[in-house]
Design a protein around this motif. Structure first.
Motif, PDB file in Angstrom:
ATOM      1  N   ASP A  45     -27.392   0.395  -9.380  1.00 23.51           N
ATOM      2  CA  ASP A  45     -26.862  -0.932  -9.667  1.00 23.51           C
ATOM      3  C   ASP A  45     -27.872  -1.717 -10.507  1.00 23.51           C
ATOM      4  OD1 ASP A  45     -26.468  -3.922  -9.112  1.00 23.51           O
ATOM      5  OD2 ASP A  45     -24.667  -3.063  -8.207  1.00 23.51           O
ATOM      6  N   LEU A  86     -23.067  -1.535  -6.424  1.00 22.51           N
ATOM      7  CA  LEU A  86     -23.162  -1.603  -4.970  1.00 22.51           C
ATOM      8  C   LEU A  86     -21.822  -2.045  -4.384  1.00 22.51           C
ATOM      9  CD1 LEU A  86     -26.577  -3.472  -4.543  1.00 22.51           C
ATOM     10  CD2 LEU A  86     -26.108  -1.144  -3.759  1.00 22.51           C
ATOM     11  N   ARG A  87     -21.522  -1.543  -3.196  1.00 22.92           N
ATOM     12  CA  ARG A  87     -20.298  -1.983  -2.516  1.00 22.92           C
ATOM     13  C   ARG A  87     -20.496  -3.339  -1.846  1.00 22.92           C
ATOM     14  NH1 ARG A  87     -19.664   2.030  -5.439  1.00 22.92           N
ATOM     15  NH2 ARG A  87     -18.207   3.706  -4.899  1.00 22.92           N
ATOM     16  N   VAL A  88     -21.691  -3.558  -1.297  1.00 24.02           N
ATOM     17  CA  VAL A  88     -22.075  -4.853  -0.716  1.00 24.02           C
ATOM     18  C   VAL A  88     -23.524  -5.108  -1.114  1.00 24.02           C
ATOM     19  CG1 VAL A  88     -20.477  -4.669   1.234  1.00 24.02           C
ATOM     20  CG2 VAL A  88     -22.813  -3.794   1.467  1.00 24.02           C
ATOM     21  N   PRO A  89     -23.967  -6.384  -1.113  1.00 27.22           N
ATOM     22  CA  PRO A  89     -25.361  -6.658  -1.465  1.00 27.22           C
ATOM     23  C   PRO A  89     -26.323  -5.885  -0.563  1.00 27.22           C
ATOM     24  CG  PRO A  89     -24.096  -8.688  -1.425  1.00 27.22           C
ATOM     25  CD  PRO A  89     -23.202  -7.613  -0.863  1.00 27.22           C
ATOM     26  N   SER A  90     -27.466  -5.534  -1.121  1.00 31.74           N
ATOM     27  CA  SER A  90     -28.459  -4.752  -0.393  1.00 31.74           C
ATOM     28  C   SER A  90     -29.787  -5.489  -0.344  1.00 31.74           C
ATOM     29  CB  SER A  90     -28.656  -3.392  -1.070  1.00 31.74           C
ATOM     30  OG  SER A  90     -29.682  -2.653  -0.439  1.00 31.74           O
ATOM     31  N   HIS A  91     -30.453  -5.370   0.804  1.00 38.88           N
ATOM     32  CA  HIS A  91     -31.764  -5.991   0.981  1.00 38.88           C
ATOM     33  C   HIS A  91     -32.733  -4.930   1.495  1.00 38.88           C
ATOM     34  CE1 HIS A  91     -29.804  -9.870   0.448  1.00 38.88           C
ATOM     35  NE2 HIS A  91     -28.886  -9.458   1.308  1.00 38.88           N
ATOM     36  N   GLU A  96     -26.929  -0.858   5.057  1.00 36.03           N
ATOM     37  CA  GLU A  96     -25.537  -1.299   4.993  1.00 36.03           C
ATOM     38  C   GLU A  96     -24.673  -0.049   4.820  1.00 36.03           C
ATOM     39  OE1 GLU A  96     -24.225  -4.130   5.452  1.00 36.03           O
ATOM     40  OE2 GLU A  96     -25.808  -5.622   5.187  1.00 36.03           O
ATOM     41  N   ALA A  98     -21.697   0.394   4.355  1.00 34.42           N
ATOM     42  CA  ALA A  98     -20.690   0.291   3.294  1.00 34.42           C
ATOM     43  C   ALA A  98     -21.217   0.816   1.966  1.00 34.42           C
ATOM     44  CB  ALA A  98     -20.234  -1.165   3.137  1.00 34.42           C
ATOM     45  N   ASN A  99     -22.539   0.840   1.792  1.00 31.49           N
ATOM     46  CA  ASN A  99     -23.115   1.349   0.546  1.00 31.49           C
ATOM     47  C   ASN A  99     -23.271   2.871   0.536  1.00 31.49           C
ATOM     48  OD1 ASN A  99     -23.374  -0.939  -1.109  1.00 31.49           O
ATOM     49  ND2 ASN A  99     -25.192  -1.612   0.028  1.00 31.49           N
ATOM     50  N   TYR A 102     -21.507   4.092  -2.411  1.00 34.94           N
ATOM     51  CA  TYR A 102     -22.305   3.841  -3.622  1.00 34.94           C
ATOM     52  C   TYR A 102     -23.323   4.964  -3.836  1.00 34.94           C
ATOM     53  CZ  TYR A 102     -26.534   1.996  -5.897  1.00 34.94           C
ATOM     54  OH  TYR A 102     -27.655   1.844  -6.681  1.00 34.94           O
TER      55      TYR A 102
END
Length: 349
Positions: A45, A86-91, A96, A98-99, A102
């Protein structure tokens, strides 16, 4: 259009689990100023990579590109990226699930690029198996098996190598130079014995022998083989797999020209007397061989998947969630993996 393999191979680098160290190791490699023997393109991403670069104070320009389109002239501080969202934000440090989709998409992009001739090799940053499974991809057991299935081959071989062992055996090389391949990979220990069959061993040893010749330039590889049981079965008193499966398979393959030694007890095989002259060791299961190799050269080795129609290497470590986002992870293994992928592509990827 890809680069000429004889000149500068194009290496596609998947950035791995976005919450782990993969993205920042990729950025560190691109910003180090040290020359690489490949044209490097990352898959991930672009926004996430730009954010991580800013977080770490790395002056990296993200250049969005696409398979089949050559990056502009490679230059320090610029990282070409084939984008996957990315499917959802990543930190950093926060998984996550959901990634998981990805992460698998980045692998699919790299595999397709290699198979379509848009990349000469692929290198993978580490993924988190648990996060991918928790994201709904129940059958995922690791890069090695995923690549096997995606490329439609029956058998692949996982081999790890320390940096000193990557370029062929030379006089005076350190004793810690190792190549360790596995007869089985990511299996629960209680399933390993049943997986050690004559058919599997023959396939694994033929792949190992063939790819040591093809990718490492070794004309007649000498492969040392571990037994499965303590003391290699102690003549059947500690298990019969050596007598009934491993020894007969090795004998049959020796008659066909393979240079094989063993089966030897694993607790004494990894000593200078047995490793002298060995081009690779075949361990029967994951934790029989890899702890020794990682003790000898952790952080300066690479993971190689043999038996594929494409070249794939990876780092010798995991996602290191506790280090992610702190800028203290070491890109040494990733640099080795890129250099090895480029060399393998030149030799006959």
């Amino acid at each position: 259009m890809t680069s000429s393999i004889s000149n500068t191979p194009m290496v596609a680098l998947t950035t791995g689990e976005p919450a782990g160290v993969g993205p920042e190791l990729t950025l560190m490699l691109a910003s180090s100023g040290k020359p690489l023997p490949a044209t490097l393109v990352a898959i991930g991403d672009p926004g996430m990579l730009a954010e991580r670069a800013e977080r770490l104070g790395l002056g990296i320009e993200i250049e969005v590109s696409a398979p089949g389109r050559m990056p502009r002239d490679p230059r320090p501080g610029v990282l070409p990226v084939w984008p996957v969202a990315l499917r959802v934000p990543s930190h950093p440090g926060v998984l996550e699930p959901a990634n998981g989709a990805y992460v698998l998409e980045t692998l699919d992009v790299a595999i397709a690029a290699c198979r379509d001739g848009h990349a000469d090799a692929m290198v993978t940053a580490p993924v988190h198996k648990g996060a991918i499974i928790d994201g709904g991809h129940i059958g995922f057991t690791g890069h090695t098996e995923y690549l096997r299935d995606a490329c439609g081959v029956d058998e692949v071989v996982m081999m790890l190598a320390t940096d000193a062992a990557l370029h062929g055996r030379v006089a005076g090389e350190p004793r810690c130079a190792l190549r360790v391949a596995l007869a089985t990979t990511h299996l629960p220990l209680r399933e390993v014995a049943d997986a050690i069959t004559a058919t599997r061993l023959e396939r694994v040893l033929r792949i190992l022998d063939g790819d040591l010749r093809r990718h490492f330039g070794i004309d007649a590889p000498h492969i040392v083989v571990c037994g499965l049981n303590p003391h290699a079965g102690e003549d059947g008193h500690l298990g019969r797999e050596e007598l009934e499966i491993i020894t007969p398979t090795l004998a049959r393959l020796r008659e066909q020209g393979l240079d094989l030694e063993g089966p030897l007890p694993a607790d004494t095989l990894f000593t200078p007397r047995h490793l002298e002259g060995a081009d690779a060791v075949l361990a029967m299961y994951h934790d029989q061989g890899l702890p020794v190799l990682k003790y000898a050269g952790f952080g300066s080795g690479a993971n190689i998947t043999l038996g594929l129609p494409i070249v794939r290497t990876s780092v010798d470590h995991g996602t290191a969630l506790d280090l992610a986002g702190k800028g203290i992870a070491d890109p040494g293994s990733l640099r080795v993996a890129v250099a090895l992928a480029a060399e393998m592509a030149r030799r006959g990827g």
